[in-house]
Design a protein around this motif. Structure first.
Motif, PDB file in Angstrom:
ATOM      1  N   VAL A  75       0.848  -1.196   0.000  1.00 42.36           N
ATOM      2  CA  VAL A  75       0.000   0.000   0.000  1.00 42.36           C
ATOM      3  C   VAL A  75       0.887   1.251   0.000  1.00 42.36           C
ATOM      4  CG1 VAL A  75      -1.749   1.273   1.309  1.00 42.36           C
ATOM      5  CG2 VAL A  75      -1.881  -1.220   1.144  1.00 42.36           C
ATOM      6  N   ARG A  76       1.962   1.170   0.770  1.00 43.48           N
ATOM      7  CA  ARG A  76       2.872   2.319   0.848  1.00 43.48           C
ATOM      8  C   ARG A  76       3.412   2.692  -0.534  1.00 43.48           C
ATOM      9  NH1 ARG A  76       7.348   0.208   2.989  1.00 43.48           N
ATOM     10  NH2 ARG A  76       6.724   0.442   5.148  1.00 43.48           N
ATOM     11  N   LYS A  77       3.782   1.676  -1.336  1.00 45.71           N
ATOM     12  CA  LYS A  77       4.335   1.940  -2.682  1.00 45.71           C
ATOM     13  C   LYS A  77       3.323   2.708  -3.528  1.00 45.71           C
ATOM     14  CE  LYS A  77       7.732  -1.591  -3.566  1.00 45.71           C
ATOM     15  NZ  LYS A  77       7.360  -2.895  -3.001  1.00 45.71           N
ATOM     16  N   GLN A  78       2.061   2.240  -3.479  1.00 50.17           N
ATOM     17  CA  GLN A  78       1.011   2.918  -4.264  1.00 50.17           C
ATOM     18  C   GLN A  78       0.792   4.334  -3.745  1.00 50.17           C
ATOM     19  OE1 GLN A  78      -2.620   1.025  -5.254  1.00 50.17           O
ATOM     20  NE2 GLN A  78      -1.767  -1.031  -5.247  1.00 50.17           N
ATOM     21  N   PHE A  79       0.859   4.458  -2.434  1.00 50.95           N
ATOM     22  CA  PHE A  79       0.643   5.758  -1.791  1.00 50.95           C
ATOM     23  C   PHE A  79       1.743   6.740  -2.222  1.00 50.95           C
ATOM     24  CE2 PHE A  79       0.978   8.150   2.457  1.00 50.95           C
ATOM     25  CZ  PHE A  79       0.027   9.074   2.091  1.00 50.95           C
ATOM     26  N   GLN A  80       2.982   6.264  -2.200  1.00 52.68           N
ATOM     27  CA  GLN A  80       4.091   7.143  -2.585  1.00 52.68           C
ATOM     28  C   GLN A  80       3.947   7.582  -4.045  1.00 52.68           C
ATOM     29  OE1 GLN A  80       8.061   5.828  -1.502  1.00 52.68           O
ATOM     30  NE2 GLN A  80       8.997   7.308  -2.904  1.00 52.68           N
ATOM     31  N   ARG A  81       3.562   6.619  -4.905  1.00 52.59           N
ATOM     32  CA  ARG A  81       3.360   6.968  -6.322  1.00 52.59           C
ATOM     33  C   ARG A  81       2.281   8.036  -6.464  1.00 52.59           C
ATOM     34  NH1 ARG A  81       4.224   1.552  -7.862  1.00 52.59           N
ATOM     35  NH2 ARG A  81       2.014   1.057  -7.844  1.00 52.59           N
ATOM     36  N   SER A  82       1.216   7.888  -5.665  1.00 55.16           N
ATOM     37  CA  SER A  82       0.124   8.851  -5.734  1.00 55.16           C
ATOM     38  C   SER A  82       0.606  10.247  -5.320  1.00 55.16           C
ATOM     39  CB  SER A  82      -1.016   8.384  -4.826  1.00 55.16           C
ATOM     40  OG  SER A  82      -1.962   9.405  -4.684  1.00 55.16           O
ATOM     41  N   LEU A  83       1.395  10.299  -4.253  1.00 55.73           N
ATOM     42  CA  LEU A  83       1.903  11.603  -3.797  1.00 55.73           C
ATOM     43  C   LEU A  83       2.865  12.191  -4.834  1.00 55.73           C
ATOM     44  CD1 LEU A  83       2.490  10.779  -0.019  1.00 55.73           C
ATOM     45  CD2 LEU A  83       0.667  12.204  -0.963  1.00 55.73           C
ATOM     46  N   GLU A  84       3.642  11.315  -5.474  1.00 51.28           N
ATOM     47  CA  GLU A  84       4.563  11.792  -6.508  1.00 51.28           C
ATOM     48  C   GLU A  84       3.798  12.369  -7.702  1.00 51.28           C
ATOM     49  OE1 GLU A  84       8.451   9.045  -5.413  1.00 51.28           O
ATOM     50  OE2 GLU A  84       6.963   8.292  -6.837  1.00 51.28           O
ATOM     51  N   LYS A  85       2.651  11.733  -8.022  1.00 52.51           N
ATOM     52  CA  LYS A  85       1.807  12.272  -9.106  1.00 52.51           C
ATOM     53  C   LYS A  85       1.309  13.668  -8.744  1.00 52.51           C
ATOM     54  CE  LYS A  85      -1.106   8.873  -9.942  1.00 52.51           C
ATOM     55  NZ  LYS A  85      -2.291   8.168 -10.255  1.00 52.51           N
ATOM     56  N   GLN A  86       1.168  13.888  -7.418  1.00 47.27           N
ATOM     57  CA  GLN A  86       0.745  15.216  -6.957  1.00 47.27           C
ATOM     58  C   GLN A  86       1.937  16.170  -6.849  1.00 47.27           C
ATOM     59  OE1 GLN A  86      -1.791  14.675  -3.374  1.00 47.27           O
ATOM     60  NE2 GLN A  86      -2.200  12.625  -4.162  1.00 47.27           N
ATOM     61  N   LYS A  87       3.050  15.751  -7.420  1.00 48.95           N
ATOM     62  CA  LYS A  87       4.276  16.570  -7.530  1.00 48.95           C
ATOM     63  C   LYS A  87       5.062  16.702  -6.230  1.00 48.95           C
ATOM     64  CE  LYS A  87       3.157  18.810 -11.771  1.00 48.95           C
ATOM     65  NZ  LYS A  87       1.783  18.348 -11.970  1.00 48.95           N
ATOM     66  N   MET A  88       4.791  15.810  -5.267  1.00 48.76           N
ATOM     67  CA  MET A  88       5.613  15.807  -4.059  1.00 48.76           C
ATOM     68  C   MET A  88       6.887  15.035  -4.392  1.00 48.76           C
ATOM     69  SD  MET A  88       4.348  14.641  -0.261  1.00 48.76           S
ATOM     70  CE  MET A  88       3.015  15.761   0.018  1.00 48.76           C
ATOM     71  N   LYS A  89       8.038  15.619  -4.037  1.00 52.86           N
ATOM     72  CA  LYS A  89       9.309  14.927  -4.318  1.00 52.86           C
ATOM     73  C   LYS A  89       9.819  14.271  -3.046  1.00 52.86           C
ATOM     74  CE  LYS A  89      11.103  17.954  -7.912  1.00 52.86           C
ATOM     75  NZ  LYS A  89      11.887  19.174  -8.021  1.00 52.86           N
ATOM     76  N   PHE A  90      10.439  13.110  -3.211  1.00 47.64           N
ATOM     77  CA  PHE A  90      10.968  12.417  -2.035  1.00 47.64           C
ATOM     78  C   PHE A  90      12.467  12.220  -2.143  1.00 47.64           C
ATOM     79  CE2 PHE A  90       6.516  11.250  -2.066  1.00 47.64           C
ATOM     80  CZ  PHE A  90       6.186  11.454  -0.733  1.00 47.64           C
TER      81      PHE A  90
END
Ligand code: FAD
Length: 470
Positions: A220-235
């Protein structure tokens, strides 16, 4: 308020742990006083935590939707802009209304409320420097410490709540920063990062660990991170912040790989330090009465919330366990039930956790990693919201439900939901786990159509059999 007559219960701290304990104690017929230094009730959660953050998450989500989704739904307007002072005042109004509401509940339940900073004189006596400049001594047969937690700062960083902020400052910025660097990819960092990202900041999250939110189910975390990245959040994971140079107009951060290595730099207008919280007991005089704490400063209690000092109890963020408002509330009720000679109970394995981003991520019970580590034979059932009719109807279908159940008995071990309203959806699963339900129990329960909740039913079906809609 006078607290000089002896109380059955004195509660130090008016946060979700303390105020709930005080109300419950009074409801059980115990003479109760609650002491709070802040001037308003509700603690971290209501004043500078759960509530203001959810207010800003909602407002910023509305702006984001207006910008990016409304047109698709046939709602058009010529321009949309952020009025930050108005957004902040809506948040402040929500907070003020709710804190006053607790004062009302105190009156209704006859909880005596003393406003001031409290310290122990003895295990049954505290001295309070009251907000109006006076001092009063409050006596209690039982004293509950519910002093909560405070922001953890990092070495080399000075939080000024303007440019280098804690969550408290991040809830009250007066301008949308161009570049926001968030230190720490936990719930609070991701929520506040989401708020400012939606309002226009470029958000970079720097995290020492190799993953965001380490307690989350890995898949779930992987999908969540991808979703946040789509929202232009950088990690920037496995990275540590060495220092922040505050000399110029723009902050200059020096970063280093967590394992050591070449340093890099990063610029920010605002840096949010959200690298965890620490128990707050300063000035309380725990040493004076000999209350035991662990290395992290948390008060050690037994299963009845009693410390090593007779008559002194502790609950909420100031004791070990998840630092969550609902956990503090459960502690408060159970602690007071014990004091009243009844039985209390909190199941720490079933405390739900929710990250209120968009989509939200909510979970209860064990992650797949935990189930594996326990060596259990298990089945996994999953269902994507892309196949859920309600989610498709409203065009908000990013997310998944994942159910973990014991292979032999089908007993549910954990449920993880990423969905727009996962924080509401999770409670069906919390109840199921509480009652020791099987995945078939959920699958054979009639769910209204069309609802997001049907995705949990289908994921439950997928755990022991086949889902219908995929
Ligand atoms: P607190 O809420 O910290 O309350 C303790 C109170 O004691 C304070 O008001 C303090 O002023 C008072 N006090 C301390 N010492 C003294 C003294 N000596 N004398 C008198 N008074 C004293 N949790 C969730 O479950 N959901 C969320 O969405 C969520 N969002 C959060 C967002 C942010 C930005 C933050 C910072 C936290 C969030 N939390 C959330 C965590 C939640 O706020 C805490 O877990 C919760 O407030 C803990 O409750 P408590 O009663 O133990 O302590």
């Amino acid at each position: 308020a006078s607290g000089s007559d002896e109380n059955d219960v004195v509660v130090i701290g008016g946060g979700p742990g303390g105020y709930v304990a005080a109300i419950k104690a009074a409801q059980l017929g115990l003479k109760t006083t609650c002491i709070e230094k802040r001037g308003t009730l509700g603690g971290t959660c209501l004043n500078v935590g759960c509530i203001p953050s959810k207010a800003l998450l909602h407002s910023s989500h509305m702006f984001h939707e207006a910008q990016h989704s409304f047109a698709q739904h046939g709602v058009k307007f010529s321009s949309v802009e952020v009025d930050l002072p108005a957004m902040m005042s809506q948040k402040d109004k929500a907070v003020a209304g709710l804190t006053r509401g607790i004062e009302g509940l105190f009156k209704k339940n006859k909880v005596n409320y003393v406003k001031g900073y409290c310290k122990f004189l003895s295990p049954s006596e505290v001295s309070v420097d009251t907000i109006d400049g006076g001092n009063t001594v409050v006596k209690g047969k039982n004293i509950i410490i519910a002093t909560g937690s405070d922001v953890k700062s990092l070495p080399g960083l000075t939080i000024d709540e303007k440019r280098i902020v804690s969550s408290t400052g991040a809830l009250a910025l007066t301008e949308v920063p161009k570049n926001l660097v968030v230190i720490g990819a936990g719930y609070i960092g991701l929520e506040m990062g989401s708020v400012w990202g939606r309002l226009g900041s470029q958000v970079t999250v720097v995290e020492f660990a190799s993953d965001i939110v380490p307690t989350m189910d890995g898949e779930v975390r992987k999908q969540f991170q991808r979703s946040l990245e789509k929202q232009k959040m950088k990690f920037m994971l496995k990275t540590k912040v060495v220092s922040v140079d505050t000399a110029g107009d723009v902050l200059k951060l020096t970063l280093e790989p967590a394992a050591g290595g070449e340093q890099t730099t990063l610029e920010a207008d605002v840096v949010l330090v959200s690298a965890g919280r620490v128990p707050f007991t300063s000035g309380l005089g725990l040493d004076k009465i000999g209350v035991e704490t662990d290395k992290a400063g948390r008060i050690l209690v037994n299963e009845r919330f009693a410390s090593n000092v007779t008559g002194v109890y502790a609950i909420g963020d100031v004791i070990p366990g998840p630092m969550l408002a609902h956990k503090a509330e459960e502690d408060g009720v159970a602690c007071v039930e014990f004091i009243a000679g009844k039985e209390g109970h909190v199941d720490y394995d079933l405390v739900p956790g929710v990250c209120y981003t968009h989509p939200e991520v909510a979970s209860v019970g064990k992650t797949e990693e935990q189930v594996k580590a326990l060596g259990l034979d298990y089945r996994v059932g999953k269902f994507p919201f892309l196949a859920n009719s309600r989610a498709k109807a409203i065009d908000d279908a990013e997310g998944i439900v994942k159910v973990l159940a014991e292979k032999e008995t089908d007993k549910i071990l954990g449920v993880h939901i990423m969905a727009p309203n996962a924080g509401e959806l999770i409670h069906e699963a919390v109840l199921a786990l509480h009652y020791g339900a099987s995945s078939e129990d959920i699958a054979r329960t009639c769910h209204a159509h069309p609802t997001m909740s049907e995705a949990l039913k289908e994921a439950a079906m997928a755990t022991y059999d086949k889902p219908i809609h995929i």
